[in-house]
Design an enzyme around this catalytic site. Structure first.
Site, short mmCIF file in Angstrom:
data_model
loop_
_atom_site.label_atom_id
_atom_site.label_comp_id
_atom_site.label_asym_id
_atom_site.label_seq_id
_atom_site.Cartn_x
_atom_site.Cartn_y
_atom_site.Cartn_z
N TYR A 142 0.83 -1.21 0.00
CA TYR A 142 0.00 0.00 0.00
C TYR A 142 0.86 1.26 0.00
O TYR A 142 0.46 2.28 -0.53
CB TYR A 142 -0.91 0.03 1.24
N LYS A 193 3.28 -15.18 1.83
CA LYS A 193 3.59 -15.97 0.64
C LYS A 193 5.10 -16.17 0.62
O LYS A 193 5.80 -15.71 -0.29
CB LYS A 193 3.08 -15.27 -0.64
N ASP A 226 -2.78 -18.05 0.07
CA ASP A 226 -3.78 -18.68 -0.81
C ASP A 226 -4.46 -19.84 -0.10
O ASP A 226 -5.69 -20.00 -0.15
CB ASP A 226 -3.16 -19.11 -2.14
N ASP A 250 -6.40 -7.23 3.69
CA ASP A 250 -7.54 -6.57 3.03
C ASP A 250 -8.45 -7.62 2.39
O ASP A 250 -9.66 -7.62 2.58
CB ASP A 250 -7.00 -5.60 1.96
N ASP A 254 -12.32 -9.29 3.93
CA ASP A 254 -13.59 -9.27 3.17
C ASP A 254 -14.18 -10.67 3.09
O ASP A 254 -15.38 -10.88 3.23
CB ASP A 254 -13.37 -8.75 1.74
#
Ligand code: IPM
Ligand code: MG
Length: 369
Positions: A142, A193, A226, A250, A254
């Protein structure tokens, strides 16, 4: 009695409507004498752009710095699609997070039993779900530099974002996660990751070392981001506290929100480091967006916003009784079958934004009496 200074930033879309409901709760708490709140109201996002041609004005940034906490509703909408990137509505939110140093974003995903029907997963998978997502909020892709689009001069362009984390950033967010886990289910799942990213490799190394050094009483597991996305829909109740970076946090929050029935249910707290007096800068906001498609219709769900105010009682104002009461009032109105449109499920009828707010205040009255 101490006075708590709260800056309200209603922002865009449904923001002003749900802020009005949070104000009812504040007014009620003021009347009961349980605490004293003084509010100021500022502009952020498109609302600020329309007046100041900035996503947040310097004056409102000063109010945010001076307040004990900020309660922000939502920013953005198609009306501002064409404005310059630097002053797009989201820039106001990102500046608040960065300038106030709010590195720790707490996003609890709780599935109220009464709402298990509204989830897209089977009841037994989500009933009683209680996960805390701890998202790093002031670093990563970000904010990393360079962040740019370069014209390569051959008819091609190159878009660049930079994912970057330093040891101290990973350590301080890891600490928040381990401390929270100790007060809950005592388990942390750290997500990265590390199989493709150097920043992920460092993330894993730092979390592992911190755990070994200071938190070996907490159960720690590492999960690739993932795989975590997949496990969240396969068997979400395996998680207690999830700690992850800004971008993965983020997306995963959600996803977790939807498990609870609606994005309209999820509150959040963004906290800075404690100062010498132990006080933290803080901003509270629902996880959902400005929902421009339903703005102005009086049908938005105010629960995430009121829940965010509840988190302010807990984390900024040291009013755990008020925080518990707000949570209990939300739980009670849901158990009574009150539903806004987003959580309608098989309910026969729905209530408006303000009817939901009124019902929560009424319940609060009973609980705090
Ligand atoms: C969130 C939002 C923001 C983010 C947007 C509005 C910039 O999606 O708080 O999750 O990406 O952090
Ligand atoms: Mg988001």
């Amino acid at each position: 009695m101490s006075v708590h200074k709260l800056l309200l930033l209603p922002g865009d879309g449904i923001g002003p409507e749900i802020t009005a409901e949070a104000k009812k709760v504040l007014a009620f708490l003021n009347e009961t004498g349980a605490a004293r709140f003084e509010t100021q109201t500022g502009l952020v996002g498109g609302a600020a752009y329309d007046v100041h041609k900035q996503a947040i004005s310097e004056a409102d940034m000063e109010l945010a710095q001076a307040a004990d906490a900020v309660l922000l509703a939502a920013v953005g909408g198609p009306k501002w699609d064409g404005v310059p990137y630097e002053v797009r509505p989201e820039a106001g939110l990102l500046r608040l997070r960065k300038d106030l140093g709010l590195f720790a974003n707490l996003r609890p995903a709780i599935c109220y039993p009464a709402l298990a029907e509204a989830s897209s997963l089977k009841r037994e998978l989500v009933d009683g779900l209680d996960i805390m997502i701890v998202r790093e909020l002031t670093g990563g892709v970000y904010f990393g530099e360079p962040k740019e689009i370069i014209d390569l001069g051959n008819g091609q362009k190159r878009g660049v974002d930079t994912q970057v984390y330093e040891t101290y950033e990973i350590e301080r967010i890891g600490r928040v996660a381990f401390e929270l886990a100790r007060k809950r289910g005592n388990k942390v799942t750290s997500s990265d990751k590390a199989n493709v990213m150097k920043s992920g490799l460092l993330w894993r190394e730092v979390i592992t070392a911190l755990h070994k050094r200071e938190y070996s009483d907490v159960k720690l597991e590492h999960m690739l981001a993932d795989a975590l996305g997949m496990q969240l829909v396969r068997w979400p109740k395996q998680f207690d506290v999830i700690v992850t970076d800004n971008l993965f946090g983020d997306m995963l929050s959600d996803e977790a929100a939807m498990l609870t029935g609606s994005l309209g249910m999820l509150p959040s707290a963004s906290l800075g480091a404690p100062d010498a007096q132990g006080k933290r800068k803080a901003m509270y906001e629902p996880c959902h967006g400005s929902a421009p498609d339903i703005a102005g219709k009086g049908i938005a769900n105010p629960i995430a916003m009121i829940g965010s105010l509840g988190m302010a009682m807990r984390y900024s104002f040291d009013l755990p009784k008020a925080a518990d009461a707000i949570d209990a009032a939300i739980s009670a109105v849901l158990a009574q079958g009150l539903r806004t449109a987003d959580i309608k499920g098989s309910a026969a009828s729905t209530v408006s934004t303000s009817e939901m707010g009124d019902a929560i205040v009424r319940e609060l009255g009973g609980i705090l009496a």
